[in-house]
Design a protein around this motif. Structure first.
Motif, PDB file in Angstrom:
ATOM      1  N   LYS A  18       0.942  -1.029   0.031  1.00  0.00           N
ATOM      2  CA  LYS A  18      -0.096   0.055  -0.060  1.00  0.00           C
ATOM      3  C   LYS A  18       0.851   1.251   0.134  1.00  0.00           C
ATOM      4  O   LYS A  18       0.502   2.269  -0.840  1.00  0.00           O
ATOM      5  CB  LYS A  18      -0.826  -0.037   1.090  1.00  0.00           C
ATOM      6  N   ALA A  19       2.032   1.311   0.780  1.00  0.00           N
ATOM      7  CA  ALA A  19       2.856   2.490   0.922  1.00  0.00           C
ATOM      8  C   ALA A  19       3.610   2.571  -0.483  1.00  0.00           C
ATOM      9  O   ALA A  19       3.795   3.711  -0.819  1.00  0.00           O
ATOM     10  CB  ALA A  19       3.686   2.366   1.863  1.00  0.00           C
ATOM     11  N   LYS A  20       3.869   1.843  -1.251  1.00  0.00           N
ATOM     12  CA  LYS A  20       4.797   1.881  -2.269  1.00  0.00           C
ATOM     13  C   LYS A  20       3.936   2.167  -3.597  1.00  0.00           C
ATOM     14  O   LYS A  20       4.157   2.509  -4.553  1.00  0.00           O
ATOM     15  CB  LYS A  20       5.608   0.565  -2.722  1.00  0.00           C
ATOM     16  N   SER A  21       2.473   1.872  -3.492  1.00  0.00           N
ATOM     17  CA  SER A  21       1.587   1.875  -4.584  1.00  0.00           C
ATOM     18  C   SER A  21       1.164   3.570  -4.745  1.00  0.00           C
ATOM     19  O   SER A  21       1.399   4.239  -3.915  1.00  0.00           O
ATOM     20  CB  SER A  21       0.220   1.192  -4.417  1.00  0.00           C
ATOM     21  N   THR A  22       0.930   3.807  -5.877  1.00  0.00           N
ATOM     22  CA  THR A  22       0.185   5.096  -6.059  1.00  0.00           C
ATOM     23  C   THR A  22      -1.085   5.082  -5.596  1.00  0.00           C
ATOM     24  O   THR A  22      -1.914   4.500  -5.847  1.00  0.00           O
ATOM     25  CB  THR A  22       0.089   5.143  -7.725  1.00  0.00           C
ATOM     26  N   PRO A  23      -1.155   6.409  -4.697  1.00  0.00           N
ATOM     27  CA  PRO A  23      -2.538   6.654  -4.205  1.00  0.00           C
ATOM     28  C   PRO A  23      -3.598   7.063  -5.216  1.00  0.00           C
ATOM     29  O   PRO A  23      -3.164   7.447  -6.261  1.00  0.00           O
ATOM     30  CB  PRO A  23      -2.303   7.859  -3.162  1.00  0.00           C
ATOM     31  N   GLY A  24      -4.815   6.867  -4.868  1.00  0.00           N
ATOM     32  CA  GLY A  24      -5.728   7.284  -5.586  1.00  0.00           C
ATOM     33  C   GLY A  24      -6.602   8.284  -5.223  1.00  0.00           C
ATOM     34  O   GLY A  24      -5.721   9.243  -4.587  1.00  0.00           O
ATOM     35  N   TRP A  26      -8.980   5.811  -7.599  1.00  0.00           N
ATOM     36  CA  TRP A  26      -8.697   5.110  -8.858  1.00  0.00           C
ATOM     37  C   TRP A  26     -10.273   4.934  -9.290  1.00  0.00           C
ATOM     38  O   TRP A  26     -11.183   4.810  -8.637  1.00  0.00           O
ATOM     39  CB  TRP A  26      -8.098   3.778  -8.783  1.00  0.00           C
ATOM     40  N   ALA A  27     -10.298   4.946 -10.502  1.00  0.00           N
ATOM     41  CA  ALA A  27     -11.861   4.581 -11.274  1.00  0.00           C
ATOM     42  C   ALA A  27     -11.314   4.215 -12.781  1.00  0.00           C
ATOM     43  O   ALA A  27     -10.373   4.361 -13.423  1.00  0.00           O
ATOM     44  CB  ALA A  27     -12.315   6.125 -11.430  1.00  0.00           C
ATOM     45  N   ARG A  71      -9.657  -0.006  -3.168  1.00  0.00           N
ATOM     46  CA  ARG A  71     -10.880   0.452  -2.213  1.00  0.00           C
ATOM     47  C   ARG A  71     -10.872  -0.114  -0.940  1.00  0.00           C
ATOM     48  O   ARG A  71     -11.313   0.132  -0.019  1.00  0.00           O
ATOM     49  CB  ARG A  71     -12.022   0.622  -2.950  1.00  0.00           C
ATOM     50  N   THR A  72     -10.304  -1.553  -0.903  1.00  0.00           N
ATOM     51  CA  THR A  72     -10.758  -2.532   0.031  1.00  0.00           C
ATOM     52  C   THR A  72      -9.543  -2.727   0.772  1.00  0.00           C
ATOM     53  O   THR A  72      -9.628  -3.493   1.888  1.00  0.00           O
ATOM     54  CB  THR A  72     -11.494  -3.693  -0.723  1.00  0.00           C
ATOM     55  N   VAL A  73      -8.150  -2.081   0.492  1.00  0.00           N
ATOM     56  CA  VAL A  73      -6.965  -2.689   1.248  1.00  0.00           C
ATOM     57  C   VAL A  73      -7.108  -2.253   2.706  1.00  0.00           C
ATOM     58  O   VAL A  73      -6.893  -2.861   3.529  1.00  0.00           O
ATOM     59  CB  VAL A  73      -5.891  -1.897   0.685  1.00  0.00           C
ATOM     60  N   ASP A  74      -7.668  -1.016   3.009  1.00  0.00           N
ATOM     61  CA  ASP A  74      -7.805  -0.647   4.414  1.00  0.00           C
ATOM     62  C   ASP A  74      -8.527  -1.575   5.386  1.00  0.00           C
ATOM     63  O   ASP A  74      -8.291  -1.819   6.418  1.00  0.00           O
ATOM     64  CB  ASP A  74      -8.397   0.807   4.685  1.00  0.00           C
ATOM     65  N   VAL A  75      -9.940  -2.059   4.479  1.00  0.00           N
ATOM     66  CA  VAL A  75     -10.646  -2.847   5.220  1.00  0.00           C
ATOM     67  C   VAL A  75      -9.912  -4.327   5.322  1.00  0.00           C
ATOM     68  O   VAL A  75     -10.144  -4.861   6.460  1.00  0.00           O
ATOM     69  CB  VAL A  75     -11.908  -3.073   4.485  1.00  0.00           C
TER      70      VAL A  75
END
Length: 110
Positions: A18-24, A26-27, A71-75
């Motif tokens: 998550k930390a390395k990914s591009t923040p959204g 996203w759509a 969208r679901t990584v935090d959950v």
């Protein structure tokens, strides 16, 4: 690796990804003229911007999955955190932790 170690490793890996990914956010957007779709990332940088990551008619399913996972990584992290606490309690009682959260952890580590 026991269940607690697996869940801890999965949490660490998911947080790192998550930390390395591009923040959204996203759509996925359909291009009306062609019927193709494109994966977009919205961001603020001296105003609102939209960056097209990729486009094409055959990427729709992959793009939908990427957007949903972002969208679901935090959950997923919350679920794994609860599972970690539960697994620790189970192991203290001498039980072997099982369940879908452990399956999720193993899938993340695969």
């Amino acid at each position: 690796m026991n269940a607690v170690e697996k869940i801890e490793a999965a949490i660490e890996r998911l947080e790192e990804m998550k930390a390395k990914s591009t923040p959204g956010p996203w759509a996925v957007e359909e291009i009306p003229e062609t019927g193709e779709c494109r994966l977009l990332r919205e961001f603020e940088f001296f105003g609102h911007h939209v960056e097209e990551i990729t486009s094409g008619g055959s990427i729709r399913e992959d793009a939908d999955l990427i957007v949903t996972l972002h969208r679901t990584v935090d959950v997923q992290l919350v679920i794994l955190g609860h599972a970690l606490n539960s697994a620790k309690r189970s192991m203290e009682r001498g039980e072997v932790p099982r369940g879908p959260a452990l399956d999720l952890a193993e899938a993340i580590l695969a």
